[in-house]
Design a protein around this motif. Structure first.
Motif, PDB file in Angstrom:
ATOM      1  N   LEU A 295       0.826  -1.209   0.000  1.00 46.27           N
ATOM      2  CA  LEU A 295       0.000   0.000   0.000  1.00 46.27           C
ATOM      3  C   LEU A 295       0.859   1.257   0.000  1.00 46.27           C
ATOM      4  O   LEU A 295       0.565   2.228  -0.707  1.00 46.27           O
ATOM      5  N   ALA A 296       1.923   1.249   0.808  1.00 49.14           N
ATOM      6  CA  ALA A 296       2.792   2.419   0.902  1.00 49.14           C
ATOM      7  C   ALA A 296       3.512   2.695  -0.417  1.00 49.14           C
ATOM      8  O   ALA A 296       3.563   3.838  -0.899  1.00 49.14           O
ATOM      9  N   VAL A 297       4.078   1.646  -1.021  1.00 53.19           N
ATOM     10  CA  VAL A 297       4.801   1.826  -2.281  1.00 53.19           C
ATOM     11  C   VAL A 297       3.863   2.302  -3.384  1.00 53.19           C
ATOM     12  O   VAL A 297       4.181   3.216  -4.148  1.00 53.19           O
ATOM     13  N   ALA A 298       2.673   1.691  -3.472  1.00 54.66           N
ATOM     14  CA  ALA A 298       1.709   2.101  -4.489  1.00 54.66           C
ATOM     15  C   ALA A 298       1.270   3.550  -4.278  1.00 54.66           C
ATOM     16  O   ALA A 298       1.115   4.312  -5.241  1.00 54.66           O
ATOM     17  N   GLY A 299       1.067   3.942  -3.005  1.00 55.00           N
ATOM     18  CA  GLY A 299       0.689   5.321  -2.723  1.00 55.00           C
ATOM     19  C   GLY A 299       1.756   6.306  -3.154  1.00 55.00           C
ATOM     20  O   GLY A 299       1.456   7.371  -3.707  1.00 55.00           O
ATOM     21  N   ILE A 300       3.021   5.949  -2.936  1.00 50.44           N
ATOM     22  CA  ILE A 300       4.123   6.827  -3.342  1.00 50.44           C
ATOM     23  C   ILE A 300       4.216   6.904  -4.864  1.00 50.44           C
ATOM     24  O   ILE A 300       4.445   7.978  -5.438  1.00 50.44           O
ATOM     25  N   LEU A 301       4.021   5.768  -5.554  1.00 51.43           N
ATOM     26  CA  LEU A 301       4.133   5.744  -7.010  1.00 51.43           C
ATOM     27  C   LEU A 301       3.033   6.551  -7.695  1.00 51.43           C
ATOM     28  O   LEU A 301       3.200   6.963  -8.846  1.00 51.43           O
ATOM     29  N   LEU A 302       1.914   6.773  -7.019  1.00 50.73           N
ATOM     30  CA  LEU A 302       0.834   7.547  -7.623  1.00 50.73           C
ATOM     31  C   LEU A 302       1.184   9.037  -7.743  1.00 50.73           C
ATOM     32  O   LEU A 302       0.656   9.727  -8.622  1.00 50.73           O
ATOM     33  N   VAL A 303       2.057   9.525  -6.881  1.00 47.38           N
ATOM     34  CA  VAL A 303       2.387  10.960  -6.903  1.00 47.38           C
ATOM     35  C   VAL A 303       3.046  11.364  -8.220  1.00 47.38           C
ATOM     36  O   VAL A 303       2.585  12.312  -8.891  1.00 47.38           O
ATOM     37  N   PRO A 304       4.135  10.698  -8.660  1.00 49.16           N
ATOM     38  CA  PRO A 304       4.715  11.108  -9.947  1.00 49.16           C
ATOM     39  C   PRO A 304       3.789  10.860 -11.141  1.00 49.16           C
ATOM     40  O   PRO A 304       3.953  11.514 -12.181  1.00 49.16           O
ATOM     41  N   GLN A 305       2.814   9.949 -11.012  1.00 46.39           N
ATOM     42  CA  GLN A 305       1.890   9.737 -12.118  1.00 46.39           C
ATOM     43  C   GLN A 305       1.054  10.983 -12.402  1.00 46.39           C
ATOM     44  O   GLN A 305       0.586  11.184 -13.522  1.00 46.39           O
ATOM     45  N   ALA A 306       0.865  11.804 -11.381  1.00 45.84           N
ATOM     46  CA  ALA A 306       0.090  13.032 -11.572  1.00 45.84           C
ATOM     47  C   ALA A 306       0.873  14.099 -12.323  1.00 45.84           C
ATOM     48  O   ALA A 306       0.280  15.095 -12.764  1.00 45.84           O
ATOM     49  N   PHE A 307       2.189  13.917 -12.499  1.00 44.19           N
ATOM     50  CA  PHE A 307       3.025  14.965 -13.094  1.00 44.19           C
ATOM     51  C   PHE A 307       3.847  14.475 -14.274  1.00 44.19           C
ATOM     52  O   PHE A 307       4.822  15.111 -14.655  1.00 44.19           O
ATOM     53  N   VAL A 308       3.474  13.336 -14.862  1.00 47.37           N
ATOM     54  CA  VAL A 308       4.224  12.835 -16.016  1.00 47.37           C
ATOM     55  C   VAL A 308       4.032  13.773 -17.197  1.00 47.37           C
ATOM     56  O   VAL A 308       3.039  14.504 -17.290  1.00 47.37           O
ATOM     57  N   THR A 309       4.994  13.706 -18.112  1.00 50.74           N
ATOM     58  CA  THR A 309       4.943  14.563 -19.302  1.00 50.74           C
ATOM     59  C   THR A 309       4.936  13.757 -20.593  1.00 50.74           C
ATOM     60  O   THR A 309       4.879  14.344 -21.670  1.00 50.74           O
ATOM     61  N   ALA A 310       5.026  12.433 -20.490  1.00 50.21           N
ATOM     62  CA  ALA A 310       5.044  11.589 -21.683  1.00 50.21           C
ATOM     63  C   ALA A 310       4.340  10.267 -21.373  1.00 50.21           C
ATOM     64  O   ALA A 310       4.303   9.823 -20.219  1.00 50.21           O
ATOM     65  N   GLY A 311       3.810   9.638 -22.398  1.00 46.25           N
ATOM     66  CA  GLY A 311       3.082   8.399 -22.217  1.00 46.25           C
ATOM     67  C   GLY A 311       3.947   7.274 -21.675  1.00 46.25           C
ATOM     68  O   GLY A 311       3.501   6.484 -20.831  1.00 46.25           O
ATOM     69  N   TRP A 312       5.218   7.189 -22.132  1.00 42.83           N
ATOM     70  CA  TRP A 312       6.077   6.097 -21.684  1.00 42.83           C
ATOM     71  C   TRP A 312       6.361   6.190 -20.185  1.00 42.83           C
ATOM     72  O   TRP A 312       6.561   5.162 -19.527  1.00 42.83           O
ATOM     73  N   GLN A 313       6.366   7.399 -19.643  1.00 36.90           N
ATOM     74  CA  GLN A 313       6.566   7.554 -18.201  1.00 36.90           C
ATOM     75  C   GLN A 313       5.397   6.949 -17.428  1.00 36.90           C
ATOM     76  O   GLN A 313       5.592   6.250 -16.418  1.00 36.90           O
ATOM     77  N   LEU A 314       4.195   7.195 -17.904  1.00 35.57           N
ATOM     78  CA  LEU A 314       3.018   6.653 -17.231  1.00 35.57           C
ATOM     79  C   LEU A 314       2.976   5.132 -17.355  1.00 35.57           C
ATOM     80  O   LEU A 314       2.605   4.429 -16.401  1.00 35.57           O
ATOM     81  N   ILE A 315       3.374   4.608 -18.518  1.00 36.74           N
ATOM     82  CA  ILE A 315       3.414   3.155 -18.707  1.00 36.74           C
ATOM     83  C   ILE A 315       4.361   2.521 -17.693  1.00 36.74           C
ATOM     84  O   ILE A 315       4.026   1.527 -17.028  1.00 36.74           O
ATOM     85  N   GLY A 316       5.559   3.104 -17.540  1.00 35.71           N
ATOM     86  CA  GLY A 316       6.529   2.558 -16.589  1.00 35.71           C
ATOM     87  C   GLY A 316       6.043   2.625 -15.154  1.00 35.71           C
ATOM     88  O   GLY A 316       6.191   1.663 -14.390  1.00 35.71           O
ATOM     89  N   LEU A 317       5.446   3.741 -14.768  1.00 38.30           N
ATOM     90  CA  LEU A 317       4.979   3.901 -13.399  1.00 38.30           C
ATOM     91  C   LEU A 317       3.796   2.979 -13.102  1.00 38.30           C
ATOM     92  O   LEU A 317       3.692   2.427 -12.000  1.00 38.30           O
ATOM     93  N   ARG A 318       2.907   2.788 -14.083  1.00 37.10           N
ATOM     94  CA  ARG A 318       1.784   1.874 -13.859  1.00 37.10           C
ATOM     95  C   ARG A 318       2.254   0.426 -13.760  1.00 37.10           C
ATOM     96  O   ARG A 318       1.693  -0.369 -13.011  1.00 37.10           O
ATOM     97  N   PHE A 319       3.301   0.081 -14.514  1.00 37.20           N
ATOM     98  CA  PHE A 319       3.877  -1.260 -14.405  1.00 37.20           C
ATOM     99  C   PHE A 319       4.445  -1.480 -13.004  1.00 37.20           C
ATOM    100  O   PHE A 319       4.218  -2.528 -12.376  1.00 37.20           O
TER     101      PHE A 319
END
Length: 405
Positions: A295-319
C-alpha cells in the motif's frame, strides 16, 4: 519447509485442486471479458441507436454481472461452508456456461442485460476458487497458492479482450458467445472430474451463525475487508480517466487509445508477474508486512503519475504500481484464512469478495466525479493519500493484533 509437515488440516489434494482452479479461473475470465471489445457493437445489433444510448447500455450490460455477483457472494460462501466448495464451483461453471451461450441468442437489449444479471447470480467461479484454495492450501503456503491463482485471474482479464478483438471478425459475434460458453463448459468438466474434496461433516446452522463470535480478532478481519474495498476503489478510480489523461500527454490522436491500452496492460502485467512471488514472500516474512509495504509503495508511485509529461513515463509507473499491488489480494485472503475458523472461512471470504465488488462499483464513480470537479491530477493525488492512510491503518492494527492460532 514441506507443506506435508504442517499438520494444519489442509486438503490432501490441494495441489491438483489448485491447478484445476487456476485453469478454470483463467478460462472463465477469458470467456467473461472477451466481450469487451465488441459489446457496443452487439448492443447496436440488438436495436439500440445513438452513441450515447449505446455507451450507456453497454455499461449497464457489463456492470450488471458485477452487481448481482457482489450481492450473492456471501450467500455462496456460506453455502460452500455448509455443503462443500466443489459443489459451488460446479454450480458456477455450469451456470456461466449456459448463460454465456444464451447471450449469443439474445434478440433485445433487455434479454442481454437479464442474462448478464443471471450470470452474476449463478456464476462466480474465480471467487469460489479463491475460497477453495484459501481453505485447502497449507497455511504456510496459502499466500503463494492464492498469488498463483490471482495471476491466472489477471491473465484471463488481460487475454480475454485480446481474444475478443479477433474472434468476432473470424466467426461472428453470436458464435463468439457460443465459443465462450463451450470454453467455460470445459472448465465445468475439469472441475467435476478432477477436483477432490474431503467429505465434510454437516455444520449446524447455530455454529454458522456463531462464526463471527468465534473470530478472535474482529478488528483485524474488518481492516482486511476494508483494505480490499480500498484497493478496488484506488484501482478503479483511475480507469475512467486514463484515456482522457493520455490525451493531454500525446499530440497524435491516433496514438491515444493504443497508449491507453498499453498503460492499462502494463499495470495488469506487473500484477501477474508479482502476485505469486509476493505471496511466497508473505508466507515467509508475514502477510501484514507485505500488505503495509504494498500500500505504501503504491501510494508513493501515484504521486509522480500526476506529473508525467510523456506516455512512456506513465506506462513505466503503472507497471511498477502493478508490481507493488499484485500480491495484495492474495495476502488479504491469506490473512482471513489465518484468522478465521475453518467453518467460517467461506462466509467471511464471501463478504470480502462482495466488498471488493462494491469497490469496483464505487471507484469509477469517485474517480469520474473528482476528475470533473478538481481535475485529473487530483484523482492520482487523492488516491495516493487513500493508499497511504490505508498503509498506516494496517500497520497500526496488525502491530496490535496477536499472532493467529
Amino acid at each position: 519447509m514441506s507443506p506435508h509437515s504442517q499438520p494444519d488440516g489442509h486438503e490432501p489434494h490441494w495441489r491438483r485442486n489448485l491447478i484445476v482452479c487456476l485453469f478454470g479461473s483463467f478460462t472463465t475470465l477469458v470467456a467473461m471479458t472477451l466481450m469487451l471489445p465488441f459489446l457496443p457493437l452487439y448492443v447496436q445489433q440488438l436495436g439500440v441507436e445513438g452513441q450515447a444510448s449505446i455507451a450507456r447500455w453497454s455499461g449497464v450490460a457489463y456492470g450488471a454481472t458485477f452487481l448481482s455477483a457482489g450481492l450473492v457472494a456471501p450467500l455462496w460462501g456460506r453455502m460452500g461452508d455448509r455443503y462443500g466448495r466443489k459443489l459451488m464451483l460446479v454450480r458456477a461453471s455450469l451456470g456461466m456456461a449456459v448463460t454465456m451461450a444464451l447471450m449469443g441468442c439474445a434478440t433485445t437489449i433487455w434479454q442481454l442485460v437479464g442474462l448478464r444479471l443471471i450470470a452474476g447470480l449463478a456464476g462466480g467461479y474465480s471467487s469460489g476458487a479463491t475460497i477453495m484454495v484459501a481453505a485447502q492450501a497449507p497455511r504456510n503456503r496459502s499466500a503463494w497458492a492464492l498469488g498463483l491463482l490471482a495471476s491466472g485471474v489477471m491473465a484471463g482479464n488481460l487475454a480475454g479482450p485480446l481474444i475478443g478483438g479477433i474472434l468476432p471478425t473470424l466467426i461472428g459475434i453470436r458464435m463468439t458467445f457460443l465459443g465462450a460458453g463451450c470454453l467455460i463448459f470445459v472448465a465445468f468438466l475439469a472441475t467435476v472430474l478432477l477436483v477432490r474434496e474431503t467429505p465434510r461433516q454437516s455444520t449446524t446452522g447455530v455454529r454458522i451463525r456463531a462464526g463471527w463470535a468465534d473470530i478472535p480478532d474482529k478488528s483485524l478481519v474488518l481492516t482486511t475487508l476494508g483494505t480490499g474495498v480500498l484497493l478496488m476503489v484506488a484501482t478503479m478510480s483511475i480507469e475512467p480517466i486514463i484515456t482522457l489523461y493520455i490525451r493531454t500527454l500525446i499530440t497524435d490522436p491516433a496514438r491515444v487509445t493504443f497508449t491507453a491500452g498499453l498503460v492499462m496492460s502494463a499495470a495488469a502485467l506487473g500484477s501477474i508477474l508479482s502476485a505469486s512471488p509476493l505471496g511466497r514472500l508473505a508466507d515467509r516474512a508475514g502477510h501484514g508486512a507485505v500488505i503495509t509495504g504494498a500500500l505504501a509503495v503504491a501510494g508513493i508511485l501515484l504521486v509522480p503519475q500526476a506529473f508525467v509529461t510523456a506516455g512512456w513515463q506513465l506506462i513505466g509507473l503503472r507497471f511498477l504500481m502493478g508490481l507493488s499491488l499484485g500480491g495484495l489480494l492474495p495476502c488479504l485472503s491469506a490473512l482471513i484464512r489465518h484468522n478465521v475458523p475453518d467453518h467460517s472461512v467461506g462466509s467471511v471470504m464471501g463478504y470480502a469478495i462482495s466488498a471488493q465488488y462494491g469497490g469496483q462499483v464505487v471507484g469509477p464513480l469517485i474517480g469520474g466525479f473528482a476528475a470533473g470537479q478538481m481535475g485529473m491530477r487530483a484523482v492520482f493525488l487523492g488516491t495516493s493519500v487513500l493508499l497511504l492512510l490505508g498503509a498506516v491503518c494496517n500497520w497500526r492494527v496488525l502491530r496490535l493484533s496477536p499472532p493467529p492460532p
